[in-house]
Design a protein around this motif. Sequence first.
Motif, PDB file in Angstrom:
ATOM      1  N   THR A  82       7.908 -11.369  65.739  1.00  0.00           N
ATOM      2  CA  THR A  82       7.530 -10.287  66.652  1.00  0.00           C
ATOM      3  C   THR A  82       7.405 -10.826  68.064  1.00  0.00           C
ATOM      4  O   THR A  82       6.925 -11.945  68.273  1.00  0.00           O
ATOM      5  N   LYS A  99       5.514  -9.825  71.543  1.00  0.00           N
ATOM      6  CA  LYS A  99       4.442  -8.952  72.043  1.00  0.00           C
ATOM      7  C   LYS A  99       4.424  -9.013  73.568  1.00  0.00           C
ATOM      8  O   LYS A  99       4.183 -10.068  74.145  1.00  0.00           O
ATOM      9  N   THR A 110      -0.216   1.350  72.727  1.00  0.00           N
ATOM     10  CA  THR A 110       0.924   0.514  72.335  1.00  0.00           C
ATOM     11  C   THR A 110       2.152   1.363  72.027  1.00  0.00           C
ATOM     12  O   THR A 110       2.045   2.500  71.553  1.00  0.00           O
ATOM     13  N   SER A 116       5.652   0.682  69.797  1.00  0.00           N
ATOM     14  CA  SER A 116       6.230  -0.261  68.836  1.00  0.00           C
ATOM     15  C   SER A 116       7.695   0.069  68.601  1.00  0.00           C
ATOM     16  O   SER A 116       8.078   1.243  68.517  1.00  0.00           O
ATOM     17  N   THR A 151       6.628  -5.172  70.483  1.00  0.00           N
ATOM     18  CA  THR A 151       5.552  -4.226  70.798  1.00  0.00           C
ATOM     19  C   THR A 151       5.191  -4.351  72.270  1.00  0.00           C
ATOM     20  O   THR A 151       5.232  -5.436  72.851  1.00  0.00           O
ATOM     21  N   ILE A 167      -0.424 -11.323  73.577  1.00  0.00           N
ATOM     22  CA  ILE A 167       0.901 -11.092  74.144  1.00  0.00           C
ATOM     23  C   ILE A 167       1.583 -12.450  74.316  1.00  0.00           C
ATOM     24  O   ILE A 167       0.914 -13.495  74.310  1.00  0.00           O
TER      25      ILE A 167
END
Length: 562
Positions: A59, A61, A237, A239, A257, A275
């Motif tokens: 992922t 961020k 947020t 996504s 995200t 993040i």
Amino acid sequence: MPRPLRSTALTAAVAAALALAGCGSSGDGKDAPKKGAAPAAGSQDVNAQPVSKLRRGGTLKLATQQWIHQYNSYQVDGANGDASAILEQVEPVLMPKDAKGVPHPDPNYLLSAEVTSTSPQVVTYKLNPKAKWSNGKPLSYRDFAALGKALDGSDDRYLVSDGSGYDQIGKIERGSDDQEVNVTFRTPYADWQRLFRTLLPADEINTPDRFNKGWIEKIPVTAGAWRITSFDKTAQTVSTAPDPKWWGPKPLLDSITWRALDLPAQTEAYLNKEIDSAPAILPEDYKRLVEAPGTDIRRGARWDEVHITLGTRGPLKDLKVRQAVDLATDRKGIVAAFAKDLAFPLATLDNHFFMPNQAGYENTAGKWGTFDLDGAKKLLDEAGWKDNGPGKPRTKGGLQLKLEYLISAGSSSAQVDQAQIVQQQLGEAGFAVRIQKVPAADFFDKFVNRGSFDLVSFRNVDFPFHSQLFSTFQQPRGKQLFQNFGGVSSPEIDALLTEAARTTDVAKSNGLYNRADRLIWAEGHSIELYQRPQISAVRSGLANFGATGLGDWNVLTMGWLK
């Protein structure tokens, strides 16, 4: 009525910055840290790696500075860098830019785009027949036609951010099939490659209501390697995940995200591993981020300028008052306060269209970019504003010379310091400047985009095509402010910018932009400050991401090292 604030109310930290930014901005530099070279034009630092060295999955961020209200980047409220970043992740970017800022067709969407006639100018686009919207419809000439109609200025119900270039189009037609598009211009248009950059689906923009309201807090239809999985306003947020319907190479990451965070909160969020990237330009942030384990500091040279825009409310309706603001603002002092801890020198920016590291750059500011307190006072005298002595606002007809400097509640320390420095500098000329802090979510939507300010500072980013700035300086039309939020312009500026955009000879075009810019400075439209360096903290294991300079991200190849 706004209450004037005086420089005596400043904090100790800002008082120190003001001392550095004092009149004349002089200093022998003996105590200044040794400076290295600034990033060269076209440089980027993204930890470029071949896909073979990256693992699948993981992922990414990221942060936005606010919750996004409008996602249609062509609508006046959608001209926001964070909104565009999310939109471009899930919609067709037909011609992404390389590190030098040169656009090239993305074959996943666009097989070719070229000028096929010069008299009249015709550009022919050939779309990839595999490319489809999430509603199942193929990308086609209809999408070009709908976007062109919305932006060409023929219907003011479309509240557009920038119609320049599109207003030069005579017709958009189907070619040999639905995936071939012929765009015919009424007059030559040099920067045709910047048009239709992000294609939007015809069905979602073909009426003013859909164009203006159909993209509020949503992206109704997508066509890319990524799709939206949720908009969570409570958690702030957005996504995204790979779209299984995508016809091209599969993205490496499992998800990206986006979380809305005020700038001051992003450093802490990065250190807490909430993040994976954060701005590292401010000294207080840099000092913490550079020591974070597994962190790269990545630098690039972006088209990125910081300026102060002037409105036309109240006293600022008078040209002499706007010009007095120009002369009373010590730009060198503001830049020195911001740059004192940077690792490389930072000069004042003297041009609205060109960055200092671009061909065509010249000093168009002239006397309006020069600090001249006596000249500012003389202009205010001529405008009828009575000088009541040091520390006291000038008056006229029983009214004080008051201005409001608009800032966001999510402003960085540097932005707050800048506002307070300007407040002090203009106070020396007899202005009473009140700093007006508004919620971050309202800063653009309810204030800047509506022209509801006297002074405001923000950035224009990623405008390598000079014609992209036409809407920033063009004359407003009715309720259409375009991107000229302060409303300062003239027919002469419009005419020069229009001629520049039609001129295919680069040297002649650059000369026309610079002629227009001299008028823009003289009109008191805005005060350029500096080219903002691109300095970011990024996780060391993240590849093909970071300081892109003049280029674009590639959302297919961003990923984590094996």
